[in-house]
Design a protein around this motif. Structure first.
Motif, PDB file in Angstrom:
ATOM      1  N   LYS A 141       4.951  27.906  64.248  1.00 45.69           N
ATOM      2  CA  LYS A 141       4.583  26.800  63.377  1.00 45.69           C
ATOM      3  C   LYS A 141       5.831  26.317  62.652  1.00 45.69           C
ATOM      4  O   LYS A 141       6.675  27.133  62.248  1.00 45.69           O
ATOM      5  N   SER A 142       5.941  24.999  62.466  1.00 51.44           N
ATOM      6  CA  SER A 142       7.153  24.452  61.846  1.00 51.44           C
ATOM      7  C   SER A 142       7.336  24.999  60.428  1.00 51.44           C
ATOM      8  O   SER A 142       8.452  25.310  60.016  1.00 51.44           O
ATOM      9  N   ASN A 143       6.244  25.172  59.692  1.00 47.48           N
ATOM     10  CA  ASN A 143       6.318  25.758  58.345  1.00 47.48           C
ATOM     11  C   ASN A 143       7.058  27.088  58.364  1.00 47.48           C
ATOM     12  O   ASN A 143       7.923  27.369  57.532  1.00 47.48           O
ATOM     13  N   GLU A 144       6.683  27.924  59.359  1.00 47.88           N
ATOM     14  CA  GLU A 144       7.243  29.268  59.404  1.00 47.88           C
ATOM     15  C   GLU A 144       8.690  29.249  59.898  1.00 47.88           C
ATOM     16  O   GLU A 144       9.506  30.058  59.473  1.00 47.88           O
ATOM     17  N   LEU A 145       9.003  28.299  60.785  1.00 49.22           N
ATOM     18  CA  LEU A 145      10.398  28.179  61.238  1.00 49.22           C
ATOM     19  C   LEU A 145      11.307  27.751  60.088  1.00 49.22           C
ATOM     20  O   LEU A 145      12.393  28.285  59.891  1.00 49.22           O
ATOM     21  N   PHE A 146      10.854  26.748  59.316  1.00 49.54           N
ATOM     22  CA  PHE A 146      11.653  26.291  58.169  1.00 49.54           C
ATOM     23  C   PHE A 146      11.812  27.433  57.164  1.00 49.54           C
ATOM     24  O   PHE A 146      12.890  27.627  56.598  1.00 49.54           O
ATOM     25  N   ALA A 147      10.743  28.193  56.950  1.00 53.74           N
ATOM     26  CA  ALA A 147      10.810  29.301  55.991  1.00 53.74           C
ATOM     27  C   ALA A 147      11.809  30.352  56.462  1.00 53.74           C
ATOM     28  O   ALA A 147      12.571  30.898  55.666  1.00 53.74           O
ATOM     29  N   LEU A 148      11.834  30.594  57.783  1.00 53.99           N
ATOM     30  CA  LEU A 148      12.782  31.573  58.341  1.00 53.99           C
ATOM     31  C   LEU A 148      14.212  31.118  58.071  1.00 53.99           C
ATOM     32  O   LEU A 148      15.074  31.905  57.666  1.00 53.99           O
ATOM     33  N   ALA A 149      14.474  29.812  58.286  1.00 55.04           N
ATOM     34  CA  ALA A 149      15.820  29.280  58.057  1.00 55.04           C
ATOM     35  C   ALA A 149      16.170  29.351  56.565  1.00 55.04           C
ATOM     36  O   ALA A 149      17.268  29.756  56.196  1.00 55.04           O
ATOM     37  N   ARG A 150      15.211  28.988  55.726  1.00 56.39           N
ATOM     38  CA  ARG A 150      15.490  28.949  54.283  1.00 56.39           C
ATOM     39  C   ARG A 150      15.736  30.339  53.727  1.00 56.39           C
ATOM     40  O   ARG A 150      16.684  30.566  52.976  1.00 56.39           O
ATOM     41  N   LYS A 151      14.903  31.291  54.102  1.00 58.56           N
ATOM     42  CA  LYS A 151      15.052  32.624  53.509  1.00 58.56           C
ATOM     43  C   LYS A 151      16.312  33.324  54.021  1.00 58.56           C
ATOM     44  O   LYS A 151      16.811  34.243  53.393  1.00 58.56           O
ATOM     45  N   SER A 152      16.835  32.869  55.152  1.00 57.04           N
ATOM     46  CA  SER A 152      18.024  33.504  55.733  1.00 57.04           C
ATOM     47  C   SER A 152      19.312  32.824  55.288  1.00 57.04           C
ATOM     48  O   SER A 152      20.395  33.205  55.739  1.00 57.04           O
ATOM     49  N   SER A 153      19.222  31.812  54.451  1.00 55.56           N
ATOM     50  CA  SER A 153      20.455  31.143  53.986  1.00 55.56           C
ATOM     51  C   SER A 153      20.263  30.678  52.537  1.00 55.56           C
ATOM     52  O   SER A 153      20.417  29.500  52.249  1.00 55.56           O
ATOM     53  N   LEU A 154      19.928  31.626  51.681  1.00 54.07           N
ATOM     54  CA  LEU A 154      19.716  31.279  50.273  1.00 54.07           C
ATOM     55  C   LEU A 154      21.065  31.133  49.570  1.00 54.07           C
ATOM     56  O   LEU A 154      21.893  32.042  49.637  1.00 54.07           O
ATOM     57  N   TRP A 155      21.273  29.989  48.944  1.00 53.23           N
ATOM     58  CA  TRP A 155      22.491  29.766  48.163  1.00 53.23           C
ATOM     59  C   TRP A 155      22.114  29.892  46.687  1.00 53.23           C
ATOM     60  O   TRP A 155      21.252  29.151  46.203  1.00 53.23           O
ATOM     61  N   THR A 156      22.764  30.816  45.997  1.00 48.65           N
ATOM     62  CA  THR A 156      22.409  31.051  44.597  1.00 48.65           C
ATOM     63  C   THR A 156      23.385  30.319  43.691  1.00 48.65           C
ATOM     64  O   THR A 156      24.590  30.305  43.944  1.00 48.65           O
ATOM     65  N   LEU A 157      22.848  29.709  42.652  1.00 51.44           N
ATOM     66  CA  LEU A 157      23.683  28.972  41.709  1.00 51.44           C
ATOM     67  C   LEU A 157      24.565  29.951  40.938  1.00 51.44           C
ATOM     68  O   LEU A 157      24.070  30.930  40.388  1.00 51.44           O
TER      69      LEU A 157
END
Ligand code: SF4
Length: 186
Positions: free
Chosen positions: A40-56
């Protein structure tokens, strides 16, 4: 040699071998798109987001020293895809590390609003969670969740870098679960 993932053509009942279970029947999808993965696209986007978190890159008090330590070579947050970033414009996660004094309330809200969606907040340490040692002090906000929404709380005064790393792993899990729940809700 049989190609891996290639569809197996067989008549009804042919796939059964004694003591070996059943061979799954071939599907139309496998014939048209062999070796394709679906998600599912939701889960693919979540996979990408959680694997490249940029912290302020943003610290308020003593907890920030532990946060900096978590980014250094000994703990090496880079291996989780986590990069510290000096601008809210491209940051995904705000780690509120330290005492939130009332004078800093407006700058914290401004930085949060400047971050693009989706964005997440980690309250690191007891000061950011509920005022900590300065509980009910005249000058301290009793938890950063009075100003902005918080996703994960990391307990401790100060929490060790490992505790922050655990908090980040919890956030990654939350991002995955939120995406799965959105998928089932729609
Ligand atoms: S929780 Fe403790 S270590 Fe962290 S900012 Fe507050 S007083 Fe300092």
């Amino acid at each position: 040699m049989e190609k891996r993932g290639a569809p197996v053509e067989m008549n009804f009942g042919e796939g059964y071998k004694p003591n070996q279970g059943n061979t799954p029947a071939s599907s139309v999808f496998e014939r048209v798109l062999p070796n394709a993965l679906t998600a599912k696209s939701n889960e693919l986007f979540a996979l990408a987001r959680k694997s490249s978190l940029w912290t302020l890159s943003f610290g308020l008090a003593c907890c920030a020293i532990e946060m900096m330590s978590a980014h250094m070579s000994h703990h090496d947050l880079d291996r989780f895809g986590i990069v510290t970033w000096p601008s809210p414009r491209q940051a995904d996660v705000m780690i509120v590390a330290g005492t939130v004094v009332k004078k800093m309330a407006d700058p914290i809200k401004l930085l949060y609003e400047q971050m693009p969606d989706p964005k997440w907040v980690i309250a690191m340490g007891s000061c950011a969670t509920n005022g900590g040692p300065y509980y009910k002090s005249y000058s301290v906000v009793m938890g950063v969740d009075h100003l902005i929404p918080v996703d994960v709380y990391v307990p401790g005064c100060p929490p060790r870098p490992e505790a922050l790393m655990h908090g980040i792993l919890q956030l990654q899990e939350k991002i995955t679960k939120d995406a799965q729940q959105r998928g089932t809700a729609s």
